[in-house]
Design a protein around this motif. Sequence first.
Motif, short mmCIF file in Angstrom:
data_model
loop_
_atom_site.label_atom_id
_atom_site.label_comp_id
_atom_site.label_asym_id
_atom_site.label_seq_id
_atom_site.Cartn_x
_atom_site.Cartn_y
_atom_site.Cartn_z
N UNK A 1 0.82 -1.22 0.00
CA UNK A 1 0.00 0.00 0.00
C UNK A 1 0.85 1.27 0.00
N UNK B 1 1.55 9.89 6.92
CA UNK B 1 0.14 9.55 6.75
C UNK B 1 -0.06 8.04 6.61
N UNK B 2 0.71 7.43 5.69
CA UNK B 2 0.43 6.04 5.35
C UNK B 2 1.16 5.03 6.23
N UNK C 1 0.81 5.44 10.86
CA UNK C 1 -0.36 4.96 11.57
C UNK C 1 -0.36 3.44 11.65
N UNK C 2 0.17 2.79 10.60
CA UNK C 2 0.28 1.34 10.63
C UNK C 2 1.37 0.88 11.58
N UNK D 1 -6.69 3.75 16.20
CA UNK D 1 -5.73 3.68 15.11
C UNK D 1 -6.19 2.76 13.99
N UNK D 2 -6.82 1.66 14.35
CA UNK D 2 -7.06 0.61 13.38
C UNK D 2 -8.46 0.02 13.55
N UNK D 3 -9.26 0.20 12.50
CA UNK D 3 -10.66 -0.24 12.56
C UNK D 3 -10.78 -1.75 12.75
N UNK D 4 -9.74 -2.49 12.36
CA UNK D 4 -9.85 -3.94 12.43
C UNK D 4 -9.91 -4.46 13.85
N UNK E 1 -11.46 -2.77 16.36
CA UNK E 1 -12.54 -2.15 17.12
C UNK E 1 -13.48 -3.21 17.64
N UNK F 1 -19.84 -0.51 12.20
CA UNK F 1 -18.93 -0.91 11.12
C UNK F 1 -18.95 0.13 10.01
#
Lengths: 309, 360
Positions: free
Chosen positions: A203, A220-221, A224-225, A298-301, A303, A309
Motif C-alpha cells: 500500500x 500519513x500512510x 499509523x500502521x 488507530x485501526x478499525x480492524x 474495534x 462498522x
Amino acid sequence: MLIYLRKRIVSSALPLVVVIVGVFALARMTGNPAALYLPLNATQQMRDDFTARNGLDQPLLVQMADYFGGVLRLDFGQSLRTGEDAAAMALRAFPATLQLAATTMVLAVLLALAVGCWAALKPNGVADRISSFVSMAAASIPDFWLAIVGIWVFAITLGWLPTSGVSGAGAWVLPIATLLLRPFGVLVQIVRGSMVSALSEPYIKLARSRGAGELRVVTHHALRNAAAPALTVAGDLTVGLVNGAVVVETIFGWPGIGKLMIDSILQRDFAVLQAAVLLTAVAIFALNILIDMGYALLDARVRPVTARA
Amino acid sequence: MKTAAQTVLPGQSRAHEVVLSVRGLAVDIRTHRGTVRAVNGVGFEARAGETLALLGESGCGKSMTAKALAGIMDPVCDLAGGEVVLNGTDLGALTPKERLKFAGPELGIVFQDALTALNPVYTVGTQLGEAFRIHRGLSAKEAKVQAIELMKRVGIPEPESRVNSYPHQFSGGMRQRILIAMAVALDPRLLIADEPTTALDVTVQAQIMQLLRKLREEGQMAVVLITHDLAVVAEEADSVAVMYAGNVVESGPVSEVFSDPRHPYTKGLLESVPVHVARGAHLKSIAGSPPEIHDIPAGCVYQSRCPLVQDICLSVRPQLLPVNERSADVQDDADNYAGARPSRPGRVAACHFSKEINNV
C-alpha cells in the motif's frame, strides 16, 4: 464502547484484589512496626499494646478481611507514621509522579518517533546505524548509575542543576533525562522496526503511485500502521516508569508515589504502602484500557464489535 | 488481421496513438551474491484505447518492468538503462519530485493483491480521495464526493455508505474494483494492471476484466496488462510482448503471435494450453525451468529448454527482429525496426530460427 469499558473494569477487579493480597502479605514479612515506632527500651507490654492498637495481633486473614471491608467503604486506613489518612497521602504524592512520568513519556515518544522514522527511511544507512547505536546505549544504561553520574557532573562539578527537589525548571532536567533514556532507546528500535516493515508494504507503493510524496507516505500512510506496536511497548514502558520512579524519586528526593512507597516500606507503614500500591495498580489498569482504546482509534480492524462498522 | 477488441473500439482521433514507448529498459537488483540484471533491454509500445499484454511466467521480470514504469521499484532495484516516454515526456529525465506529478494524472497502476495494496487503517473513501487531494487540492469533503463518484463508476453498490468502510470489510472482487478506481481516479493516459485478476476466483475475474475494458474504452486509456494467463491475453489484449528471463522474446499483435508463434518459447506456451485433451492423455509442458537469475547464459536465454537449440544459440544472443525480414544479412540490424516505427506494432521475435520454427 461503554459495554466494552464496563467489561474491562469488571475484569480488572480480580487482578487488583490479587495485587493487594500480595502486597498485604509481603509487607507484613518485613517485621513488626512496633520494633521501629517504639523506643529501644520499650517494655513487652508497650509492644503488645502497640500491636493490638493497630490490629496487628489478629491472624493475617482477619486483618485482610478487615482491610478489604475498609476498602469497600473507601477507608484505606491510617499512616502509622503520621496518623494521616493513607489514601490522602497516596493521592497527594501521585500528581508529582504523574507529571514526571507523563512528561517523560511524551518526550520519549516524540523523540523516538522522529529518530525511528529517520532511521527507517534508509535501512542500514548512516542514520540507521547511528540511531541503532544511540538507542541501544540509551536502553542499556542503568538508571540509578546515570542518575548518580548526572548529579555528580551537572549538579556538583558544573553546578548547573540542583541535586534534588522540585523547585524550578532545572530540577526537572535530571530526573526526566534519567527516566527518559530507557523508554526512548527501546521505542526507537520498535518504531524503526515497524516503520521499516510498514514502508515495504504494497500500500505504500500504491500511495506513491498516486503521487504521495515522501513526507505524506511516512506520516500519513506508514506511521499509523507502525503505531500499534509502538503503542503496546510504550504502555509497557510507562508501567516500567513506576519502577524507574522509585529509584529516581529516591535519588532526587522527588516527592512522588515511588518515594512514598520506599519510605512506607522502610517505615513498615503498611496502610500507606497498600494505598500507594493500590493507586498505582489502578492507574496501570486505566492506562491499559486507554491503550486498548488507542488501538481501536488507530485501526478499525481491532474495534470492538459493538462499534459501528 | 484485426482482433475482436480492435474492431469494437470507437474511432476517436486519439485512439491508437502511442501513449507509452519503452526502449531498452533494464533493471538491476542488488543481491548478496552481486548485482543481477532482472530486466534486460525490454521494449514495447502501448497505444491509446488498446491493451498491451506483458506475458510471461513467474520471475521473468514482467512485474519488475511494471514497477519500473510506475517509478515504484523496490529499494534494492536500480534502473540500469533505457528510455520510458509517456506522452512525449521522458520519465527518466524527471526528478523524483517532478515524477510525482505524473503519478496519478498520467499513469495509474493496479496490483495483484488488493488486500495488501490498500492501507488497512484508512477508509476506502479516504484512499480513493487522496489523489484528488494531492493533485487537485480538494478538501476532504470534496474528495469524498469524488470518491463516491469513482465507486459508482467501478460498480460498487451503495457507494454513499460504503465510502466510510475499511478495506477489510469488502470482498476480494470489490477490493479489486476499489484498487482500479484508485488507479483511474484522475483519468490517466496509461493504466498498468499487474496481474489484476490472479488473486480472484474465475467468475469475479471475468467481471474485473470487463470493468477494465469498459474503463479503457471510456477513457481511451492505454493499458499495459501484466499476466501469465494466455486466455486473458487472447481475450483482452491487442498486442502482446512475451517475456522470458528478463527479455522480450517475441511481440506483435495477439492474433498473429498466437496463430503463428515465431519463438520456440511462445510456441511451447501455446502448446501447453490444454484444449480437447483426451482423459488420461499427458498434458504438454515445456521441459526444464527458466535459468537462475544469477546465471543467465551467454547466447540465447532460452537455450536450456529449446528443442531447436543449435551451436549458434549457445554463443550469440538473438536480436529482436522483424520476423519476415530475417535473413543472415539483417541479423544485427535491430535499429532498422526501432527507427522505422511501423504504424502497427510489428511482429518481432528474438530467435535465430524464427523462420524455420514452423517447419520443425
